[in-house]
Enzyme design. Structure first.
Site, mmCIF file in Angstrom:
data_model
loop_
_atom_site.group_PDB
_atom_site.id
_atom_site.type_symbol
_atom_site.label_atom_id
_atom_site.label_comp_id
_atom_site.label_asym_id
_atom_site.label_seq_id
_atom_site.Cartn_x
_atom_site.Cartn_y
_atom_site.Cartn_z
ATOM 1 N N ASN A 202 35.308 5.640 -4.685
ATOM 2 C CA ASN A 202 35.363 5.406 -6.129
ATOM 3 C C ASN A 202 36.551 6.158 -6.703
ATOM 4 O OD1 ASN A 202 34.898 5.249 -8.932
ATOM 5 N ND2 ASN A 202 32.697 5.109 -8.608
ATOM 6 N N CYS A 207 33.294 1.614 -9.465
ATOM 7 C CA CYS A 207 32.108 1.187 -8.714
ATOM 8 C C CYS A 207 31.812 -0.289 -8.952
ATOM 9 C CB CYS A 207 30.900 2.054 -9.084
ATOM 10 S SG CYS A 207 30.615 2.206 -10.866
ATOM 11 N N HIS A 454 26.481 2.648 -13.815
ATOM 12 C CA HIS A 454 26.897 2.674 -12.417
ATOM 13 C C HIS A 454 26.567 1.325 -11.787
ATOM 14 C CE1 HIS A 454 27.981 4.178 -8.557
ATOM 15 N NE2 HIS A 454 26.772 4.056 -8.059
ATOM 16 N N ASP A 471 26.775 1.505 -2.052
ATOM 17 C CA ASP A 471 26.916 2.334 -3.254
ATOM 18 C C ASP A 471 28.150 3.203 -3.093
ATOM 19 O OD1 ASP A 471 26.666 3.857 -5.490
ATOM 20 O OD2 ASP A 471 24.695 4.673 -5.035
#
Length: 1112
Positions: A202, A207, A454, A471
């Site tokens: 990131n 993201c 997020h 993630d």
């Protein structure tokens, strides 16, 4: 009052901690850290059994009467630990409520304690729970950071406003939900080892992009096509989207660790700032596919994007009472489905194809049949193999005048049948032989609120039962429940702690939910989920990336072993000769450009000398090394030679520490090599305490050249007079040449170079080891024949010279030419040199404008005549320095022009589309009436007695109508547009009860996170009369704007107050809506005309003929 309730057991491992649903989103912060300094970490919930989360409710009566700076809640227990909530009711140095979770017993815990928790803090809206402000994060608490939370939780103005619902009966309700987790080593987790996949790093707020890229990567047919796009080994990844994407996909496939996306974002043209801004995911997906589609044209993979993602729909309007049907075919790469009011994907598709009736006032104008009742709708001609569904989780809320996130429960199936109910979604032209049965491939999730959050993705790469969560850097295995049910959104219900009490169950909103779904058609899955291996990757790319990987590994090893080595940088006479006069002029050498040796710290210095002998061909016994030292005046000079015992007994690491206590990273040495007449190295002369080593530079004033000529070892008791012969010989001068000597002392913050007395000893002149003496021929020529006649003036010039790029204001992006100037030049010096460059006789006619380093544009205000002291002030912009100046040549001298006011006025003719922009100059004490009178002599009026007025317009709104007596001195037309127009006859005869209102054109544009009201076109003012209905006003507006009936029938009309539209009906009396009498200042109230911006644009022409001025 406090309550603690655990969630149900099946909720204990709910989605990871969320970025909050709030109007102000920022990272969690400890109390002591200023806003924006703390960074939030996205940490995956460990998939092990954890203690249940506990919910704590804190009721705070008499909130506005709290006089303490800090206010603590009661202590509560969660996960076996004691906690409490800490608030700053009046704000923690900002006008925001500050709120933190605090370890209640931190002072009594043993040394080295720590605990890790996910927690959410909420200010409950007691009127409508949907508007509660909630923020969530996670933190590892310890003695140094025993509290963690949000310095700017929500604006105090909102909290203390009783109408907002947060403060009811002077009581505030706060909730804290705490889930204690085991302290795990997050960084020890190996995604590749655990799952076979790696994630993406990131860059700050990327993201959302990472989740999309992972989804595209795991469509193998798409990945294969990207690999087969033609790129070359000479392409730069930062300038080529195809190469950057190929590189990214290759690393995702073959790397063992997470992959950076900087090359790809740079290929998008993003800078660092862009990477910290969350962009629209759907827009990014479309732009990326469009770019790739364009790059694929003419290649073996042309059409891949269309084959994978493109579907077609038919928009139709069918008349009910006559035989007329209008159809239009459209393509789509993704579909936007409503979430609000729909329970699942099928309900959204039902709504998508829902038939709309066009009847009554909304009848359809059918060609050849006038207005007719009709049906309007959409049906699908075909669906693509890969179906991308964008869920409309963000909508505009007219009540709040803001975007809100729709967290309603919305279900989506593992298998999606779009042939259901006999193909109700398909058009009659659809190919019914294709089975539109789809399997869910990926779920992209948004956690948080409308202003931020997020993003991550659940993907099953091979369509097996195993799901994976991507993630950012972290990839984990997940079950189907995590990927589906937990991403539906909606509310969760907490059970009672005391079942005997008949209280209603407590519900809380789930802020983590799906916003994009990707389905793959069953009949195409074998083709799409294909094998992709190294044979699909171009050879040059494999070679390039393997080389990158090897270099990365070398750097890693180098860094890992850095503590065992010392870098020694060795400067010689050859380096000084090479650099002085070219790269540098001050001091002796740039150590970044000399030979470096990487030597183990435990290596004896004598062994290092053997390495030097091999490198430079100088025997060990003929080498003498000197330490460098940084002096108090910031110069860097050889300080002393290494002593014999240091060379014999010490290792490299100890020498480095002894040489410079302030900088232990590297060791800088000067290698003194004496050479005989034949040029071969000879033993260096003995050095006593009276001997000093001096370095000499020679200056040629006629050519403006400074160069290094050598060094000498002299006695400090001797005089410069004693070495003149050697200096003359080193310079190649005639034996009887007179020379002048100067000592170069320092150059920061200003140059200090002083004349050296030839008759005075070096000791008395305070000359020591490492000093630099510059010399030149004695000044036998007139000083004005040389620009810089002596060493001090030349060094002063070198220190302050600046190459300035000059541009004209007409072409602000293009360099016209460059000039080398001094930062010390005065305003007159700069314009005189510029006038000479462009061949202008009168330099006072030049006007300069400075450069804005942030916008990369000229600043709005030019530099006043002699308004700055020197060039350095012209180039300064806050804490930055530019090298750009803009110039223009005026028709009158600048001092004279500064006594005048220059205005640019756009004249709008009543019946012509053409707009003429007039530049008018008048004395500053002139009035608007003077401007109008001058304009009357230059513009075409509709009749002889027509009156003009001047308006101030910005962003298609009228902000001011000037009075004729107003002085023009304070008008700023750099930011506002000045418009001149004729006053309509109806305004001249305005009655006592009539009102003058503002009328603006507008349209609405909806994005993912907000809906904007966009004004466009030419605003105007209109007289409205008491009792006049909208229908009557519409007739006058249509006549004024000359809009055809068919087009005007589509227009909507709204009353705007404070930016909020209230749509009007034809029978509404518009007069009653406008209550304020101060119409010229009431621009927040206006009549809005909503329609598509498809009207003819006015053409603008600049006319510079008007120039009226008086010499003051």
């Amino acid at each position: 009052m406090t309550m603690m309730t655990p969630p149900p057991l099946d909720q204990q491992e709910d989605e990871e901690m969320l970025v909050p649903h709030s109007d102000v989103v920022e990272g969690p912060q400890p109390m002591e850290v200023a806003q924006g300094e703390a960074a939030a970490a996205d940490v995956e919930n460990p998939t092990v059994e954890e203690p249940p989360a506990m919910k704590f409710t804190w009721l705070i009566p008499g909130f506005t009467r709290i006089n303490f700076r800090k206010h603590y809640s009661d202590v509560f227990v969660a996960g076996g630990f004691k906690w409490r909530v800490l608030i700053f009711p009046k704000g923690n140095n900002v006008d925001q409520l500050a709120m933190y979770l605090d370890v209640a017993d931190a002072a009594s815990l043993p040394y080295g304690w720590c605990r890790y928790a996910h927690f959410g803090l909420t200010v409950v809206n007691q009127i409508n729970n949907r508007y509660s402000v909630r923020k969530e994060t996670q933190h590892q608490f310890n003695a140094r950071e025993s509290d963690w939370g949000f310095t700017s939780f929500m604006p105090l103005g909102e909290l203390n406003d009783p109408t907002r619902g947060y403060l009811v009966n002077d009581t505030v309700l706060i909730e804290a939900e705490v889930a204690v987790r085991k302290v795990l080593d997050y960084w020890a987790y190996d995604s590749k080892k655990e799952t076979g996949f790696v994630g993406l790093k990131n860059q700050g707020a990327t993201c959302y992009m990472n989740s999309l890229l992972e989804t595209l990567y795991h469509i193998p047919y798409f990945r294969k096509a990207v690999y087969h796009m033609p790129t070359t080994e000479t392409d730069a990844p930062t300038a080529s989207i195809p190469l950057a994407l190929q590189s990214l996909f290759y690393k995702l496939q073959y790397n063992d660790t997470s992959v950076a996306t900087k090359e790809l974002t740079k290929s998008f043209g993003w800078d660092t700032y862009d990477s910290f801004m969350q962009h629209d995911v759907q827009e990014l997906n479309r732009v990326l596919c469009e770019k790739l589609e364009d790059k694929m044209k003419g290649t073996v993979v042309e059409g891949t994007i269309q084959k994978l993602f493109e579907g077609h729909q038919m928009n139709y309007i069918e008349c009910i009472n006559v035989d007329y049907k209008s159809t239009r075919k459209e393509s789509f790469y993704d579909l936007q489905l409503d979430v609000k009011g729909c329970k699942d994907v099928y309900a959204s598709f039902d709504k998508y194809v829902e038939v709309e009736r066009l009847e009554g006032d909304n009848k359809y104008h059918a060609e050849g049949h006038d207005l007719q009742d009709a049906k309007k709708g959409v049906l699908f001609i075909d669906f693509p193999p890969v179906l991308q569904l964008q869920l409309k989780r963000f909508e505009y809320d007219f009540m709040r005048d803001a975007m809100v996130k729709i967290n309603d429960r919305y279900e989506f199936p593992l298998q999606l049948d779009l042939d259901r109910e006999n193909g109700k979604y398909l058009s009659p032209d659809a190919d019914k032989s294709i089975r539109n049965l789809y399997t869910l491939h990926s779920v992209l999730v948004h956690s948080g609120g409308v202003n931020g959050g997020h993003y991550y993705a659940y993907i099953r790469p091979t369509l097996s039962d195993q799901w994976y969560k991507f993630d950012d850097e972290r990839v984990t295995k997940e079950d189907v429940n995590r990927a589906l049910e937990e991403q539906y959104g909606g509310e969760e219900e907490l059970p009672h702690n005391n079942p005997g009490f008949n209280n209603p169950p407590f519900k809380f909103t789930k802020y983590s939910n799906a916003y994009m779904l990707v389905y793959i058609r069953e009949s195409d899955k074998d083709k799409i989920i294909c094998n992709v291996d190294e044979n699909d990757v171009a050879k040059h790319l494999r070679v390039r990336l393997k080389k990158e990987q090897e270099e990365k590994e070398d750097k890693r090893k180098y860094k890992a072993q850095a503590h065992l080595f010392t870098t020694i940088k060795v400067a010689r006479d050859e380096d000084i000769s090479e650099q002085i006069g070219k790269n540098i002029h001050f001091d002796l050498v740039d150590h970044e450009k000399v030979k470096s040796f990487r030597i183990e710290k435990q290596t004896p210095f004598l062994l290092f000398k053997e390495e030097v002998a091999k490198e430079f061909g100088v025997p060990v016994q003929l080498q003498r090394f000197w330490f460098w030292a940084k002096r108090q005046n910031s110069t860097y000079r050889p300080n002393r030679p290494l002593l014999p015992h240091e060379e014999l007994q010490m290792v490299v690491g100890h020498l480095r520490e002894a040489s410079n206590k302030a900088n232990n990273a590297e060791l800088f040495l000067f290698l003194e090599i004496e050479r005989g007449l034949d040029g071969r190295p000879i033993p260096p002369p003995d050095k006593s305490l009276e001997d000093i080593l001096l370095f000499f530079k020679l200056y040629d004033p006629e050519n403006g050249v400074l160069r290094y000529v050598g060094r000498l070892m002299v006695k400090n008791s001797s005089k410069p007079l004693d070495i003149l012969g050697e200096l003359i010989q080193m310079a190649g001068f005639a034996p009887d040449e007179e020379i002048e000597l100067f000592e170069e002392i320092k150059f920061e913050p200003r140059v200090m170079c002083e004349h050296l007395d030839k008759e005075q000893s070096f000791r008395l002149s305070q000359i020591e080891d490492g000093d630099i003496i510059c010399y030149q021929k004695a000044l036998a020529i007139q000083e004005n024949e040389c620009l810089y006649p002596d060493v001090p003036s030349f060094l002063e010039y070198v220190q302050n010279r600046e190459v300035v790029r000059f541009r004209t204001l007409e072409k602000p992006k293009d360099d016209e030419f460059t000039m080398e100037l001094s930062k010390l030049y005065t305003y007159d010096d700069v314009v005189d040199r510029l006038a000479e460059k462009i061949g202008l006789d009168d330099s006072s006619k030049i006007r300069l404008t400075p450069h804005n380093c942030y916008s990369q544009q000229p600043k709005p205000q030019p530099i006043k005549y002699r308004g700055v002291d020197n060039l350095s002030d012209m180039l300064a912009h806050y804490n930055q320095t530019s090298d750009i100046l803009y110039y223009e040549v005026l028709d009158i001298p600048l001092p004279e022009l500064q006594g005048l006011k220059t205005l640019k006025v756009a004249y709008h003719h009543d019946t012509k589309d053409e707009v003429i922009i007039h530049t008018i100059r008048l004395p500053k004490q002139s009035t608007i009436g003077d401007v109008v009178n001058e304009l009357k002599t230059k513009v075409e009026l509709s009749h002889q007695d027509a009156e003009l007025r001047l308006l101030e317009v910005y962003s298609h709104k009228i902000y001011k109508i000037f009075s004729s007596t107003e002085r023009i001195e304070n008008i700023n037309d750099h930011y506002w547009n000045l418009r001149a127009e004729e006053i309509p006859e109806e305004e001249k005869n305005i009655g006592p009860s009539d009102r003058l209102i503002h009328v603006y054109h507008f349209t609405k544009e909806a994005g993912q996170n907000q809906t904007h009201v966009l004004n466009f076109g030419d605003p105007f003012v209109l007289v409205i009369r008491e009792g006049e209905t909208l229908e009557e006003i519409k007739t006058r507006i249509q006549k004024k704007l000359h809009v055809p009936d068919e087009e005007f029938a589509k227009w909507k009309f709204a009353f705007f107050s404070m930016g909020r539209p209230d749509y009007l009906q034809d029978t509404d009396v518009v007069y009653n809506r406008f209550q304020r009498r101060d119409v010229y200042g009431a621009w927040e109230q206006y009549l809005g005309l909503e329609h598509v911006d498809n009207g003819p644009k006015r053409s603008y022409h600049v006319r510079l003929a008007i120039s009226v001025y008086v010499s003051l």
